[in-house]
Design a protein around this motif. Sequence first.
Motif, mmCIF file in Angstrom:
data_model
loop_
_atom_site.group_PDB
_atom_site.id
_atom_site.type_symbol
_atom_site.label_atom_id
_atom_site.label_comp_id
_atom_site.label_asym_id
_atom_site.label_seq_id
_atom_site.Cartn_x
_atom_site.Cartn_y
_atom_site.Cartn_z
ATOM 1 N N UNK A 42 0.829 -1.203 0.000
ATOM 2 C CA UNK A 42 0.000 0.000 0.000
ATOM 3 C C UNK A 42 0.868 1.260 0.000
ATOM 4 N N UNK A 43 1.903 1.282 0.807
ATOM 5 C CA UNK A 43 2.810 2.446 0.869
ATOM 6 C C UNK A 43 3.518 2.626 -0.472
ATOM 7 N N UNK A 44 4.009 1.532 -1.044
ATOM 8 C CA UNK A 44 4.702 1.590 -2.331
ATOM 9 C C UNK A 44 3.758 2.119 -3.411
ATOM 10 N N UNK A 45 2.516 1.650 -3.409
ATOM 11 C CA UNK A 45 1.526 2.109 -4.395
ATOM 12 C C UNK A 45 1.257 3.598 -4.227
ATOM 13 N N UNK A 46 1.135 4.072 -2.982
ATOM 14 C CA UNK A 46 0.912 5.502 -2.740
ATOM 15 C C UNK A 46 2.082 6.340 -3.231
ATOM 16 N N UNK B 64 3.634 5.786 -5.937
ATOM 17 C CA UNK B 64 3.690 5.663 -7.389
ATOM 18 C C UNK B 64 4.529 4.503 -7.881
ATOM 19 N N UNK B 65 4.671 3.478 -7.077
ATOM 20 C CA UNK B 65 5.521 2.359 -7.457
ATOM 21 C C UNK B 65 4.793 1.037 -7.520
ATOM 22 N N UNK B 66 5.572 -0.009 -7.631
ATOM 23 C CA UNK B 66 5.058 -1.374 -7.681
ATOM 24 C C UNK B 66 5.872 -2.243 -6.733
ATOM 25 N N UNK B 67 5.249 -3.351 -6.281
ATOM 26 C CA UNK B 67 5.943 -4.295 -5.414
ATOM 27 C C UNK B 67 5.598 -5.702 -5.876
ATOM 28 N N UNK B 68 6.585 -6.568 -5.910
ATOM 29 C CA UNK B 68 6.359 -7.945 -6.327
ATOM 30 C C UNK B 68 7.349 -8.876 -5.648
ATOM 31 N N UNK B 69 7.153 -10.161 -5.841
ATOM 32 C CA UNK B 69 8.005 -11.182 -5.256
ATOM 33 C C UNK B 69 8.585 -12.043 -6.367
ATOM 34 N N UNK C 294 12.740 -13.019 -2.919
ATOM 35 C CA UNK C 294 13.132 -11.609 -2.917
ATOM 36 C C UNK C 294 11.872 -10.780 -3.072
ATOM 37 N N UNK C 295 11.701 -9.800 -2.213
ATOM 38 C CA UNK C 295 10.586 -8.858 -2.309
ATOM 39 C C UNK C 295 11.171 -7.580 -2.890
ATOM 40 N N UNK C 296 10.663 -7.170 -4.030
ATOM 41 C CA UNK C 296 11.249 -6.072 -4.791
ATOM 42 C C UNK C 296 10.203 -4.980 -4.956
ATOM 43 N N UNK C 297 10.653 -3.718 -4.911
ATOM 44 C CA UNK C 297 9.722 -2.620 -5.144
ATOM 45 C C UNK C 297 10.418 -1.489 -5.879
ATOM 46 N N UNK C 298 9.621 -0.679 -6.530
ATOM 47 C CA UNK C 298 10.080 0.564 -7.142
ATOM 48 C C UNK C 298 9.185 1.673 -6.602
ATOM 49 N N UNK C 299 9.716 2.876 -6.535
ATOM 50 C CA UNK C 299 8.921 4.037 -6.125
ATOM 51 C C UNK C 299 9.346 5.236 -6.961
#
Length: 186
Positions: free
Chosen positions: A33-37, A39-44, A53-58
């Motif tokens: 939810x924080x990553x989405x707020x 403007x990013x994405x999160x995946x495994x 590995x849990x990966x995110x972009x913001x």
Amino acid sequence: EQQRKLFHSFEQADGSISRRFGGSGLGLAISKSIVTMMGGEMWIESEPGIGSSFIFTIQAKTGFTRSEHILDHRILEKNADIMLVDPMADIRNHFAETVFHIGLGCKSVSTAEEALALLEENHHIPFIFINDQLPDIDCFELSKAMKRIVPDAMILLICPSEGSLEDEKALHAGISQFISKPLLPS
């Protein structure tokens, strides 16, 4: 199959984990939810027997560096010295090193007698730090004596906790500020 459930509230890939470790299944949902707020994405990305590995972009703005000194430039221009009165040699050495990195000089002494003699020689020490536990004199009496020699000096009393000493007594002694132990660079 389990990966799709991981980012939903109160879901875990292995239900026995919450029994063993007390997890609620909210951590990844909150993180996503924080990553989405932002403007990013999160995946495994996961491989059985290898790990996950849990990966995110913001979306983030580029930061900038400040090059300004933390002290007023007028203090630095005067090549000001700071005095520390503390009976412990290791504290004096650590303090002097910290002050040097800020860009100031440090005169450190272990006794009130040395402090007063140094002030008689050098009336241009604007900041004086005094340990409240001096073996040879009461810190308030030392502050009064220092103020008679250098009336404009700012005297800072280093004590176990801020506000632990009587304010009226400190004001009468010329104490400008209390600083909590231990002394840290900040």
